[in-house]
Design a protein around this motif. Sequence first.
Motif, PDB file in Angstrom:
ATOM      1  N   GLY A  95      -4.303  11.464  -4.446  1.00 48.07           N
ATOM      2  CA  GLY A  95      -5.446  10.792  -4.850  1.00 48.07           C
ATOM      3  C   GLY A  95      -6.887  11.036  -4.072  1.00 48.07           C
ATOM      4  N   ARG A 112     -11.404   7.112  -2.771  1.00 46.52           N
ATOM      5  CA  ARG A 112     -11.696   5.975  -3.637  1.00 46.52           C
ATOM      6  C   ARG A 112     -10.705   5.385  -4.683  1.00 46.52           C
ATOM      7  NH1 ARG A 112     -13.627   4.599   0.280  1.00 46.52           N
ATOM      8  NH2 ARG A 112     -16.022   4.186   0.996  1.00 46.52           N
ATOM      9  N   ASP A 113     -10.295   4.349  -4.971  1.00 45.74           N
ATOM     10  CA  ASP A 113      -9.239   4.078  -5.865  1.00 45.74           C
ATOM     11  C   ASP A 113      -9.750   4.339  -7.265  1.00 45.74           C
ATOM     12  OD1 ASP A 113     -10.095   1.465  -6.704  1.00 45.74           O
ATOM     13  OD2 ASP A 113      -9.296   0.685  -4.863  1.00 45.74           O
ATOM     14  N   ILE A 157      -3.261  -1.063  -5.877  1.00 40.00           N
ATOM     15  CA  ILE A 157      -3.419   0.059  -5.959  1.00 40.00           C
ATOM     16  C   ILE A 157      -2.372   0.716  -6.803  1.00 40.00           C
ATOM     17  CG2 ILE A 157      -3.423   2.382  -4.817  1.00 40.00           C
ATOM     18  CD1 ILE A 157      -4.884   1.064  -2.606  1.00 40.00           C
ATOM     19  N   SER A 161      -2.685  -0.369 -10.434  1.00 37.66           N
ATOM     20  CA  SER A 161      -3.893   0.435 -11.064  1.00 37.66           C
ATOM     21  C   SER A 161      -3.376   2.141 -11.437  1.00 37.66           C
ATOM     22  CB  SER A 161      -5.012   0.627 -10.069  1.00 37.66           C
ATOM     23  OG  SER A 161      -6.045   1.495 -10.458  1.00 37.66           O
ATOM     24  N   CYS A 162      -2.828   2.444 -10.452  1.00 34.15           N
ATOM     25  CA  CYS A 162      -2.105   4.051 -10.725  1.00 34.15           C
ATOM     26  C   CYS A 162      -1.221   3.911 -11.852  1.00 34.15           C
ATOM     27  CB  CYS A 162      -1.209   4.519  -9.515  1.00 34.15           C
ATOM     28  SG  CYS A 162      -2.399   4.722  -8.097  1.00 34.15           S
TER      29      CYS A 162
END
Length: 434
Positions: A84, A87-88, A148, A151-152
């Motif tokens: 990654g 930033r997410d 996170i 979101s992923c």
Amino acid sequence: MNALATQENPGHIASWYAATANDKTVRPSLDEAIEADVCIIGAGFTGISAALELAEKGMSVVVLESERIGFGASGRNGGQIVNGYSRDFDTLERRFGPDTARKLALMSREGGDIIRSRVAKYSIECDLRYGGFFAAFTTRQLRELDTIKKSCESYDIDGLEMVGKADIGRYVSSHRYVGGMIDTRGGHIHPLNLVLGEARAAEAFGVRIFENSRALSIDLSGKLPVVSTAGGRVESRYLLVCGNAYLGKLLPKITERMMPVSSQVMVTEVLDPALLDRMLPANYCVEDANYVLDYYRRTSDNRLLYGGGIGYGGQDPANLTCIIRPNMIKTFPELAKTRIEYAWSGNFALTLTRIPHVGKLSDTVYFSHGDSGHGVTTTHLLGKILGEAVAGQADRFDIWASLPSLPFPGGRAFRVPLTALGAWWYGLRDRLGV
């Protein structure tokens, strides 16, 4: 550069990585005028990744390195394969829109895949191990990690698993954490041996790498770019600028949009393997969830490598271990009397957006810098993408080049104090647990 070890690899800082490098060969300096399809400035991960990609496509490549291969962040970092960006994906979607965020997400794990593929393909001995653990100090941090993860998953990214307090001991034996998240597609490596192995693979394809050959000037007035060093010059069809935090004053248009930031690393004396088995049972690398984070892992010769701290503008504390050694002892009290045998620092390039800055200075001059703390994987991805662009496949390069990039507020005079003030605020939040 401060260090506690005796110099064991000429031209490199005195690090555990330099002392245990598989290849200590010093490449020659450039002392003639030569031509190539592509000239690359910088023999770190970005430059060597691009060189190998281009060489595999049959192009002639010259790499100019001001010091030694992997001299900068590529040969000094914590050696963690962290997937990654800094930033997410939710942040990327807010900034750039859902379509661009999804395209970036699709590329976010490729850097780690490139590393694993090249290690296998070219039999690179760099102590590759699988698995990473993100450790949470507070329930707030644990919730953020869970956000996170979700979101992923919304971007079809798998391999992440939440870890509750009862199961922390499977990954790290420390009383400090309330839980965390594992990434089964993370891992750790000996970064200097990785970039040296990739350089050897590139040389087998005919890439010429010149060390101690700092680029002193770039002439773009003619049909082809020309790079001059103290001893020679390279004329090429394309030029890739991959100097990152060690580019110096060569190209102000690039350096005004990044800031060197130092991080400190230390390595203990050799420890009892049974002790390390208890401390890090799964042999995963670990980083905590603080804004100014610590990171650590087991080495192949049974030491603990522990890093952290931050120095905006590339400034180091007078004592390299004064911050991270106390943190190590808080994490592992059983190491209170353990001797530190190596300690060093190194700079990475930070951008204001915390997203890499990729683009072109002309139709023939490309650049990539500012991986902002996620360089091990992102440099491999972007080096490959630079190579694709030069070879005529620019779709992915154009995505990165379209992302907005901003100079630091206050210019060179005030970028350090203003950034440090922001870091102080987030560090205070970490300490207060809010």
